[in-house]
Every structure is written in C-alpha cells, then in structure tokens.
Design a protein around this motif. Structure first.
Motif, short mmCIF file in Angstrom:
data_model
loop_
_atom_site.label_atom_id
_atom_site.label_comp_id
_atom_site.label_asym_id
_atom_site.label_seq_id
_atom_site.Cartn_x
_atom_site.Cartn_y
_atom_site.Cartn_z
N GLU A 142 0.77 -1.13 0.16
CA GLU A 142 0.21 -0.48 -0.09
C GLU A 142 0.60 1.17 0.02
O GLU A 142 2.07 0.91 0.48
CB GLU A 142 -1.68 -0.08 0.84
N PRO A 143 0.30 2.25 -0.47
CA PRO A 143 1.15 3.66 -0.22
C PRO A 143 1.87 4.03 0.95
O PRO A 143 0.61 3.53 1.92
CB PRO A 143 0.00 4.07 -0.73
N ALA A 144 2.50 4.57 1.23
CA ALA A 144 3.57 4.71 2.77
C ALA A 144 4.34 6.29 2.25
O ALA A 144 5.19 5.48 2.80
CB ALA A 144 4.06 3.46 3.20
N ASP A 145 3.35 7.24 1.80
CA ASP A 145 3.92 8.12 1.76
C ASP A 145 4.55 8.77 3.34
O ASP A 145 3.42 8.38 4.38
CB ASP A 145 3.34 9.56 1.40
N SER A 146 5.22 9.63 3.48
CA SER A 146 5.31 9.75 5.00
C SER A 146 5.22 11.52 4.46
O SER A 146 5.27 11.95 4.24
CB SER A 146 7.43 9.60 4.85
N SER A 147 4.55 11.48 6.01
CA SER A 147 4.17 12.79 6.53
C SER A 147 5.07 13.29 7.54
O SER A 147 4.40 14.39 8.74
CB SER A 147 2.92 12.44 6.76
N VAL A 148 6.14 12.93 8.25
CA VAL A 148 6.87 13.36 8.99
C VAL A 148 8.06 14.77 9.22
O VAL A 148 8.30 14.35 7.72
CB VAL A 148 7.69 11.85 9.60
N VAL A 149 7.21 15.46 9.82
CA VAL A 149 8.64 17.04 9.24
C VAL A 149 9.15 17.27 10.55
O VAL A 149 8.75 17.37 12.45
CB VAL A 149 7.18 18.09 9.08
N LEU A 150 10.68 17.60 10.32
CA LEU A 150 11.03 18.04 11.66
C LEU A 150 12.07 18.73 11.17
O LEU A 150 13.45 18.65 10.55
CB LEU A 150 11.77 16.10 11.73
N ALA A 151 12.27 20.17 12.03
CA ALA A 151 12.93 21.01 11.92
C ALA A 151 13.90 21.55 13.02
O ALA A 151 13.73 21.48 14.26
CB ALA A 151 12.64 21.77 11.31
N SER A 152 14.83 21.74 12.91
CA SER A 152 15.43 22.18 13.97
C SER A 152 16.25 23.34 13.65
O SER A 152 17.03 23.19 12.97
CB SER A 152 16.66 21.27 15.00
N ASN A 153 16.67 24.28 14.84
CA ASN A 153 17.39 26.04 14.30
C ASN A 153 17.68 26.54 15.31
O ASN A 153 17.28 26.09 16.90
CB ASN A 153 15.90 27.12 13.89
N LEU A 154 18.69 26.41 15.26
CA LEU A 154 19.57 28.03 16.80
C LEU A 154 19.17 29.11 16.15
O LEU A 154 19.63 30.12 14.62
CB LEU A 154 21.03 27.48 16.80
N LEU A 155 18.75 29.31 16.71
CA LEU A 155 18.71 31.18 16.92
C LEU A 155 19.18 32.28 17.92
O LEU A 155 19.86 32.07 19.23
CB LEU A 155 16.76 32.00 17.29
N TYR A 156 20.02 33.54 17.82
CA TYR A 156 20.61 34.34 18.70
C TYR A 156 19.13 35.17 19.37
O TYR A 156 18.62 35.28 17.63
CB TYR A 156 21.45 34.56 18.73
N LEU A 157 17.95 35.40 20.28
CA LEU A 157 17.27 36.34 20.63
C LEU A 157 17.24 36.97 21.75
O LEU A 157 17.55 36.03 22.75
CB LEU A 157 16.09 35.12 20.53
N THR A 158 16.29 38.05 21.98
CA THR A 158 16.69 38.74 23.07
C THR A 158 15.32 37.92 23.71
O THR A 158 14.88 37.57 23.30
CB THR A 158 16.47 40.45 22.58
N PRO A 159 15.76 38.49 24.90
CA PRO A 159 14.09 37.81 25.96
C PRO A 159 13.11 38.44 24.93
O PRO A 159 11.48 37.86 25.09
CB PRO A 159 13.96 38.64 26.81
N ALA A 160 13.20 39.03 24.84
CA ALA A 160 11.76 40.62 24.39
C ALA A 160 11.51 39.32 22.83
O ALA A 160 10.45 39.06 22.60
CB ALA A 160 12.10 42.09 23.46
N GLN A 161 12.56 38.77 22.38
CA GLN A 161 12.17 38.72 20.67
C GLN A 161 11.79 37.27 21.00
O GLN A 161 11.43 36.56 20.03
CB GLN A 161 13.78 38.12 20.00
N ARG A 162 12.07 36.40 22.31
CA ARG A 162 11.85 35.07 22.46
C ARG A 162 10.08 35.09 22.94
O ARG A 162 9.66 33.91 22.22
CB ARG A 162 12.71 34.23 23.79
N THR A 163 9.74 36.22 23.79
CA THR A 163 7.86 36.40 24.17
C THR A 163 7.64 35.76 23.01
O THR A 163 6.59 35.79 22.73
CB THR A 163 7.81 37.74 25.32
N GLU A 164 7.80 37.42 22.05
CA GLU A 164 7.20 37.52 19.96
C GLU A 164 7.96 36.56 19.38
O GLU A 164 6.32 35.81 19.60
CB GLU A 164 7.88 38.30 19.36
#
Length: 215
Positions: A142-164
């Motif tokens: 049977e068709p078994a297309d993958s629906s999995v999405v996985l992403a990982s990022n490293l960001l530099y954020l100020t406290p205000a940006q984290r909240t936003e």
C-alpha cells in the motif's frame, strides 16, 4: 485589491480563551506521569470531552486506574467534569481551559524537566507507532508516503524576541484548530506537533576568570 478569504482549513475556532497555568511545584510533580500528560494533551488539544474508558484505551490503563488519574488532575484544576449526553452511567471529563502552561519560576531543580522527559517519551512513542504502521502498509504493497516533518534551528534571540516568537507561533497554531472539535473535515489526518525553545549553552565561551577560560 480585495482581501483573500481565509481558507476553511485555516479558520480560527471562535472560542473564549482561558489559560490554565500551573505554578505549584507539587502540582507540577503530580503531572510527571505519562498517562496524565496523555490526558492533558488529548483534552486540551481536541477540546472534546472523554470518558475514563475512552482515555484508558489511548494510554493502555484500566478505566479504574484512569479514573484515579482524572481525579488527581481535577484536584489541581486541570480537568473538570463535563456534561453527559446519552448514557449517564460514566462521567465525562473535559479540559478546564483552552490553553495549558507550566511555570515553575525557573528553580534549580525545576520539576517541569521531569514533565519534559515524559513529553519526549510520548512523542517517541508516536513516532515509533507511525513508523511501524508505515512499514506494515509497505509490506502490504500500500502507499506509505511519509508525513513526518522535523526541523531544528539555532537562533540568537533577546528576551523580547523570545516572547514574540512564542506568541506568534502559538497564534499561528490556533489558526489551524478545528472550528468545531466534534466535526473533523473529510481527508483530515490527526497530526502530533511539538515545539520547544531552550537555551543552548554548549557553545557559550566561559566568562573571563572562570575555570576553563583562557589565561
């Protein structure tokens, strides 16, 4: 130029917002149980009431054991009894609000890390169950297309940006909630999502004068 209509799949559910925030360390420790976290995820994400029997089937527990956990969650104001329709012999339960957060104040031995471990374990179980079901479909041709999405990022954020960023992300997710939790659109598939933001101190240079700092 006329504004484009919002597609039905992205219409925001019209509901009053009610956040349930847990700050008591005892309550947070009480959440450090896989079945209880499964219940919270199910009831808050779907906003649909469930019986102890229905929730027990999802977690592998007996209905009596699930009833015990539901009463414990009720004690901390996380779930509440729901209106009963039809057969009133078994109590129905629902989320006490629309959104759920844990805030321990950032103590050294913060109990939410135990909760985080269980959340990660639950996500691994979902991944493993999906992988097993996909392999079985492939074996049957049977068709078994993958629906999995996985992403990982490293960001530099100020406290205000984290909240936003947090507010914008949750605002976006709310746009894809079902308008009517009791009506799932044809072709829609239940998807599990997880998003996390945690400081990454591994690449931080040691402060001057600290052990390991350059001489």
């Amino acid at each position: 130029m006329a504004e484009s209509p919002v597609p039905p799949s992205a219409k925001r559910r019209q509901r009053p917002e009610k956040k349930v925030e847990i700050t008591d360390p005892k309550a947070i420790r009480a959440l450090a149980h896989a079945a209880r976290l499964e219940v919270i995820s199910e009831l808050y994400s779907t906003q649909v009431s469930r019986t102890a029997t229905e929730l027990a089937a999802q977690t592998g527990l007996t209905p009596s054991a699930m009833s015990y956990h539901l009463r414990a969650l009720q004690k901390w104001g996380i779930v509440v009894p729901a209106a009963t329709a039809g057969d009133a012999r078994e109590r129905r339960w629902k989320a006490a609000g629309t959104d759920f957060t844990i805030n321990s104040g950032g103590g050294v031995a913060s109990p939410e890390f135990a909760v985080l471990d269980l959340e990660l374990d639950a996500y691994r179980r979902r991944v493993n169950a999906y992988a097993k079901a996909r392999d079985e479909r492939r074996k049957r041709g049977e068709p078994a297309d993958s629906s999995v999405v996985l992403a990982s990022n490293l960001l530099y954020l100020t406290p205000a940006q984290r909240t936003e960023l947090t507010e914008r992300l949750f605002d976006l997710l709310r746009d894809y909630e079902l308008e009517d939790p009791d009506h799932v659109p044809e072709g829609a598939e239940r998807m599990a999502t997880m998003w996390s933001m945690i400081p990454d101190d591994r690449g931080r240079a040691p402060a001057a004068g600290a052990p390991g700092a350059g001489s």
